[in-house]
Design an enzyme around this catalytic site. Structure first.
Site, PDB file in Angstrom:
ATOM      1  N   GLU A   1      29.788  71.561  32.371  1.00 51.77           N
ATOM      2  CA  GLU A   1      30.602  70.477  31.825  1.00 51.77           C
ATOM      3  C   GLU A   1      32.092  70.761  31.917  1.00 51.77           C
ATOM      4  OE1 GLU A   1      30.713  69.655  27.536  1.00 51.77           O
ATOM      5  OE2 GLU A   1      29.725  71.587  27.198  1.00 51.77           O
TER       6      GLU A   1
ATOM      7  N   GLU B   1      27.052  64.602  19.620  1.00 54.37           N
ATOM      8  CA  GLU B   1      27.728  65.878  19.393  1.00 54.37           C
ATOM      9  C   GLU B   1      29.100  65.600  18.787  1.00 54.37           C
ATOM     10  OE1 GLU B   1      28.537  70.045  21.817  1.00 54.37           O
ATOM     11  OE2 GLU B   1      29.378  68.165  22.562  1.00 54.37           O
TER      12      GLU B   1
END
Length: 259
Positions: free
Chosen positions: A142, A239
């Site tokens: 990521e 998240e």
């Protein structure tokens, strides 16, 4: 869409092992954990089974990254430690059977070494793919915004696409974090719409505060519609950092049946 609760940021009012039941009771059928290594995989698996949950994703250990260090996956001097972290992750995979493992690229605090760090990261990322693919698990990596983590070596969707093209492995995918890429000024809905087939996992929080949907500037109707229309069929990880209690932050979940 299928939503997973990130137990590292949600339900932190409770000890980790009690968060599984809280997630289940709140309507989640899957969870993710940033770093599960403080508990044995057997202990985590017991909580998953007891609560009828699936663990979708966790990260390879990242050394000192969350304490302001450079992390593990790109630092030339930490090559052996990264291999040890892969072995540890494989042990957890064998018990927990996640869908994906995230490799955090980490930071470079000496700009004169950035090219070396990028080279090492790509070598280590390839090693991760060849380690995890035989276990039936896809590898993701990521981009993270450089406001929260100065010096993070991968910080745009464009960089992720370039690395994907260079390594060209069928089991390597992007993990696309909506909060981080919005923070970097990307058009997240457009990126997801165009590249859903190259994304292995999606996470979200509102921006700029990283709270639950509705606390910032992101149009989640647009973003969730883009995810649906992109053909992405994986899980979407919540998240975020709740602005009050986790339970009070979940109003968004009741409004997502249309996506």
């Amino acid at each position: 869409m299928q939503f997973a609760a990130n137990l590292s940021l949600l339900f932190t009012e409770l000890p980790l092992l009690e968060r599984f039941k809280a997630a289940k009771n709140s309507g989640f059928s899957a969870v993710e954990i940033q770093f599960p290594y403080e508990e044995t995989p057997e202990t985590i698996q017991a909580e998953l089974v007891n609560n009828g949950l699936k663990l979708i994703l966790f990260n390879v250990a990242a050394d000192d990254l969350l304490q302001g260090g450079e992390g593990l996956a790109a630092v030339p001097e930490k090559a052996q430690a990264f291999r040890q972290a892969l072995a540890q992750t494989a042990e957890y995979i064998n018990v927990l059977k996640p869908e994906a493992i995230n490799v955090l690229p980490g930071c470079c605090h000496d700009v004169s070494r950035i090219d070396a760090y990028l080279t090492v990261f790509k070598i280590n990322l390839s090693l991760a793919v060849t380690t995890f693919a035989p276990l039936g698990v896809k590898t993701v990596f990521e981009a993270i915004n450089t406001f929260d983590m100065p010096g993070f070596i991968i910080h745009s969707g464009k960089q992720m696409l370039e690395i994907m093209a260079e390594l060209d492995h069928p089991d390597l995918f992007m993990q696309y974090d909506i909060y981080h890429m919005q923070r970097m000024g990307e058009n997240v809905a457009r990126f997801i719409h165009l590249n859903g087939h190259k994304i292995g996992h999606i996470q979200f929080a509102d921006c700029p505060g990283r709270g639950q949907p509705g606390t910032g500037e992101i149009d989640f109707n647009e973003v969730f519609s883009a995810i649906t229309e992109s053909g992405y069929s994986g899980w979407v990880g919540a998240e975020y950092r709740p602005t009050s209690s986790t339970f009070d932050s979940l109003d968004w979940l009741a409004h997502c049946n249309n996506f």
